[in-house]
Design a protein around this motif. Structure first.
Motif, PDB file in Angstrom:
ATOM      1  N   ASN A  56       0.829  -1.210   0.000  1.00 44.08           N
ATOM      2  CA  ASN A  56       0.000   0.000   0.000  1.00 44.08           C
ATOM      3  C   ASN A  56       0.866   1.264   0.000  1.00 44.08           C
ATOM      4  N   ILE A  57       0.184   2.378  -0.152  1.00 45.29           N
ATOM      5  CA  ILE A  57       0.835   3.687  -0.152  1.00 45.29           C
ATOM      6  C   ILE A  57       0.195   4.510   0.957  1.00 45.29           C
ATOM      7  N   ASP A  58       0.991   4.920   1.940  1.00 47.33           N
ATOM      8  CA  ASP A  58       0.502   5.741   3.048  1.00 47.33           C
ATOM      9  C   ASP A  58       0.785   7.200   2.734  1.00 47.33           C
ATOM     10  N   SER A  59      -0.144   8.055   3.137  1.00 45.99           N
ATOM     11  CA  SER A  59       0.090   9.487   2.970  1.00 45.99           C
ATOM     12  C   SER A  59      -0.560  10.248   4.114  1.00 45.99           C
ATOM     13  N   LYS A  60       0.056  11.380   4.430  1.00 48.59           N
ATOM     14  CA  LYS A  60      -0.509  12.248   5.459  1.00 48.59           C
ATOM     15  C   LYS A  60      -0.045  13.666   5.181  1.00 48.59           C
ATOM     16  N   PHE A  61      -0.995  14.608   5.219  1.00 51.72           N
ATOM     17  CA  PHE A  61      -0.625  16.012   5.085  1.00 51.72           C
ATOM     18  C   PHE A  61      -0.383  16.565   6.480  1.00 51.72           C
ATOM     19  N   ASN A  62       0.759  17.197   6.662  1.00 50.84           N
ATOM     20  CA  ASN A  62       1.175  17.740   7.955  1.00 50.84           C
ATOM     21  C   ASN A  62       1.137  19.262   7.898  1.00 50.84           C
ATOM     22  N   VAL A  63       0.476  19.869   8.863  1.00 43.42           N
ATOM     23  CA  VAL A  63       0.354  21.321   8.934  1.00 43.42           C
ATOM     24  C   VAL A  63       1.206  21.836  10.077  1.00 43.42           C
ATOM     25  N   ASN A  64       2.002  22.848   9.781  1.00 43.95           N
ATOM     26  CA  ASN A  64       2.833  23.492  10.796  1.00 43.95           C
ATOM     27  C   ASN A  64       3.653  22.453  11.567  1.00 43.95           C
TER      28      ASN A  64
END
Length: 130
Positions: free
Chosen positions: A53-61
């Motif tokens: 699988n492909i994991d992704s996460k958008f991180n803010v600050n």
């Protein structure tokens, strides 16, 4: 509840990664790519190819040691917003110079990790060894 700014919306970035999955599927497990959004390195999408699988996460600050990635892109906020509307623009953005591309591995590791294939598929002729 306050709705997140569009470019900070993890659900939209998850959709972007899913829409571009054919590009990221060529990567070897353990490969990490980041998309830094805006003028700082505090807002970024981190994509990691794992087994199956492909994991992704958008991180803010947040913060990320860039040396822990294999490749990263930089994109202006307004262009990131366009990508979230239409993920198919990714290869066009590379051709138009709207994405900065930085490899942090040599050509041999690029080939081992599938990064050369990814960049080729996106229309960028890779040779970005450090």
């Amino acid at each position: 509840m306050v709705k997140p700014v569009k470019i900070h919306d993890n659900n939209l970035w998850d959709k972007f990664v899913k829409d571009c999955e054919n590009y990221f599927a060529v990567l070897s497990p353990g490969t990490k790519i980041a998309f830094f959004v805006g003028e700082t390195d505090k807002n970024f999408l981190l994509i990691e190819r794992k087994e199956g699988n492909i994991d992704s996460k958008f991180n803010v600050n947040s913060s990320l040691n860039m040396m822990e990635t294999d490749l990263f892109f930089t994109v202006a906020e307004e262009d990131a917003s366009e990508l979230l509307d239409d993920a198919s623009k990714l290869s066009t953005f590379i051709k138009e110079g709207k994405l900065g591309i930085f490899c942090l591995v040599d050509d041999v590791v690029m080939a081992e990790k599938g990064l050369d294939t990814l960049l080729n598929d996106l229309g960028f002729a890779p040779s970005c060894a450090i």
